[in-house]
Scaffold this motif. Structure first.
Motif, PDB file in Angstrom:
ATOM      1  N   ALA A 234      22.156  52.834  61.567  1.00 21.71           N
ATOM      2  CA  ALA A 234      23.573  52.464  61.540  1.00 21.71           C
ATOM      3  C   ALA A 234      24.025  52.124  60.121  1.00 21.71           C
ATOM      4  O   ALA A 234      25.140  52.487  59.708  1.00 21.71           O
ATOM      5  N   GLU A 235      23.172  51.442  59.369  1.00 23.58           N
ATOM      6  CA  GLU A 235      23.524  51.099  57.986  1.00 23.58           C
ATOM      7  C   GLU A 235      23.639  52.347  57.114  1.00 23.58           C
ATOM      8  O   GLU A 235      24.549  52.456  56.282  1.00 23.58           O
ATOM      9  N   LEU A 236      22.736  53.311  57.295  1.00 21.47           N
ATOM     10  CA  LEU A 236      22.829  54.543  56.516  1.00 21.47           C
ATOM     11  C   LEU A 236      24.095  55.320  56.859  1.00 21.47           C
ATOM     12  O   LEU A 236      24.741  55.900  55.965  1.00 21.47           O
ATOM     13  N   VAL A 237      24.465  55.341  58.123  1.00 25.44           N
ATOM     14  CA  VAL A 237      25.700  56.024  58.519  1.00 25.44           C
ATOM     15  C   VAL A 237      26.897  55.346  57.874  1.00 25.44           C
ATOM     16  O   VAL A 237      27.804  55.995  57.337  1.00 25.44           O
ATOM     17  N   ARG A 238      26.925  54.011  57.894  1.00 20.39           N
ATOM     18  CA  ARG A 238      28.063  53.273  57.339  1.00 20.39           C
ATOM     19  C   ARG A 238      28.171  53.438  55.830  1.00 20.39           C
ATOM     20  O   ARG A 238      29.269  53.560  55.279  1.00 20.39           O
ATOM     21  N   SER A 239      27.027  53.423  55.140  1.00 24.38           N
ATOM     22  CA  SER A 239      27.041  53.411  53.667  1.00 24.38           C
ATOM     23  C   SER A 239      26.981  54.798  53.048  1.00 24.38           C
ATOM     24  O   SER A 239      26.861  54.921  51.833  1.00 24.38           O
ATOM     25  N   ASP A 240      27.048  55.858  53.860  1.00 25.42           N
ATOM     26  CA  ASP A 240      27.024  57.219  53.329  1.00 25.42           C
ATOM     27  C   ASP A 240      28.291  57.456  52.507  1.00 25.42           C
ATOM     28  O   ASP A 240      29.403  57.406  53.035  1.00 25.42           O
TER      29      ASP A 240
END
Length: 361
Positions: free
Chosen positions: A134-140
């Motif tokens: 979820a963090e990688l999706v948000r910070s992409d």
């Protein structure tokens, strides 16, 4: 007068009733794990806000705790997952060791605790990975649409070997292997009526590999223990009782057939299995000594603030090779202990008790 034939009850391939019962029993344990996770998250969050988190020396861009809260929740799930892995591996070793006289807790209760904490551990490991996803999706920030974000982040988090940045090349690979091995090895108990009790016991012993991989993943990639200090020392100290209990399990197993009988070695065939058991006990004893030395000296390869650390000394190829060796060992165990087809005797026509079968573990 013809007798009415008694219908033979077919065994289920997967013991869903036992799994459902264990999942219900897991509710208090999982609730406690979530409470602990919330406490760890609040503590990590406060350290970031105060600027005292060691992670900020590695990734200073994470200083905005409110913006990167999913990353810190991911870290909290990782820590609680490691704690529950420690608890369940200790319970498993106590259950499979010869019962000491001072232990007043019934074996069945220890066994139930072991199963419920194992299920909770798998859930915490999965939550750890999901929050990182979820963090990688948000910070992409590459300008991709949602479909591109989801596909790229999913591959980096859940496909072994895809993540290619920094220590994550090895650490995330190790963590994923631990997660993907934990599921079949942890759930092998519920297939025991299909595989046979001997095979599931043998397969379940490989769970110790999952625990080792989890600790390795934490020491390599857990930014809270990246540098030498109290957190890293605590992780090492927690391994001492595991190693000691594992050695006690090898020296005095609960099952008589697992015991090492050196006096009868010359009278019985099978020198190779005996040598393997002896080598295992010597290796674990050496590991206990090594852990004591590491804990006493503090020299465990951890980094020092302000000093450039050494590069990765393990490659992905070596990790994959190690996995291949493990899978070959698992396949050999499955082949050797596979159940043979035979007609059931008249006395075996009735249903068997799963708990009774497991009680002879």
């Amino acid at each position: 007068m013809l007798e009415t034939p008694v219908p033979v009850r077919r065994r289920r391939r997967f013991d869903w009733p036992a799994l459902r019962a264990d999942l219900r029993a897991t509710v208090p344990d999982a609730t406690a794990a979530l409470v602990v996770t919330a406490g760890i998250f609040a503590w990590l969050y406060a350290r970031v806000e105060a600027g005292t988190s060691m992670t900020l020396q590695v990734m200073p861009e994470l200083a905005d705790a409110g913006r990167y809260w999913m990353y810190w929740l991911c870290q909290a799930f990782g820590w609680s997952g490691l704690l529950w892995a420690w608890i369940t591996i200790m319970l498993g070793l106590v259950r499979s060791s010869a019962r000491p006289g001072w232990l007043r807790v019934p074996v069945a209760r220890i066994e139930r605790w072991h199963r419920t904490t194992s299920l909770t551990t798998i859930g915490l490991m999965a939550a750890h990975a999901v929050m990182f996803f979820a963090e990688l999706v948000r910070s992409d920030e590459d300008g991709r649409g949602w479909a591109g974000r989801l596909a790229t982040s999913f591959a980096e988090v859940f496909v072994p070997g895809v993540y290619s940045s920094g220590t994550g090349r090895i650490a995330i690979l190790i963590g994923l292997l631990a997660l993907y091995l934990a599921v079949p090895l942890g759930l092998a108990f519920y297939l025991r009526q299909t595989t046979g009790s001997r095979m599931w016991r043998a397969l379940h012993r490989f769970v110790i590999v999952v625990y080792v991989l989890s600790v390795w993943h934490t020491l390599l990639y857990g930014t809270n223990v990246w540098y030498d200090g109290a957190f890293r020392t605590l992780v090492w100290l927690l391994q001492l009782p595991v190693a000691a209990l594992f050695l006690a399990r090898l020296l005095a197993p609960a099952r008589r057939g697992d015991r090492l009988h050196l006096r009868d070695a010359a009278k019985r065939p099978g020198a190779l299995p005996l040598a393997a058991r002896l080598a295992g006990r010597i290796a674990v004893a050496a590991t206990v000594v090594g852990l004591l030395v590491v804990a006493a000296t503090g020299r465990d390869g951890g980094r020092t603030p302000g000093v450039t650390g050494a590069g990765l000394n393990v490659t992905q190829g070596q990790v994959w090779a190690g996995l291949a060796v493990l899978l070959v060992a698992v396949a050999a165990v499955v082949h050797r202990l596979r159940p043979t087809r035979r007609a059931p005797a008249a006395s075996e026509a009735g249903p068997s008790s799963p708990d009774g079968e497991h009680g002879r573990r």
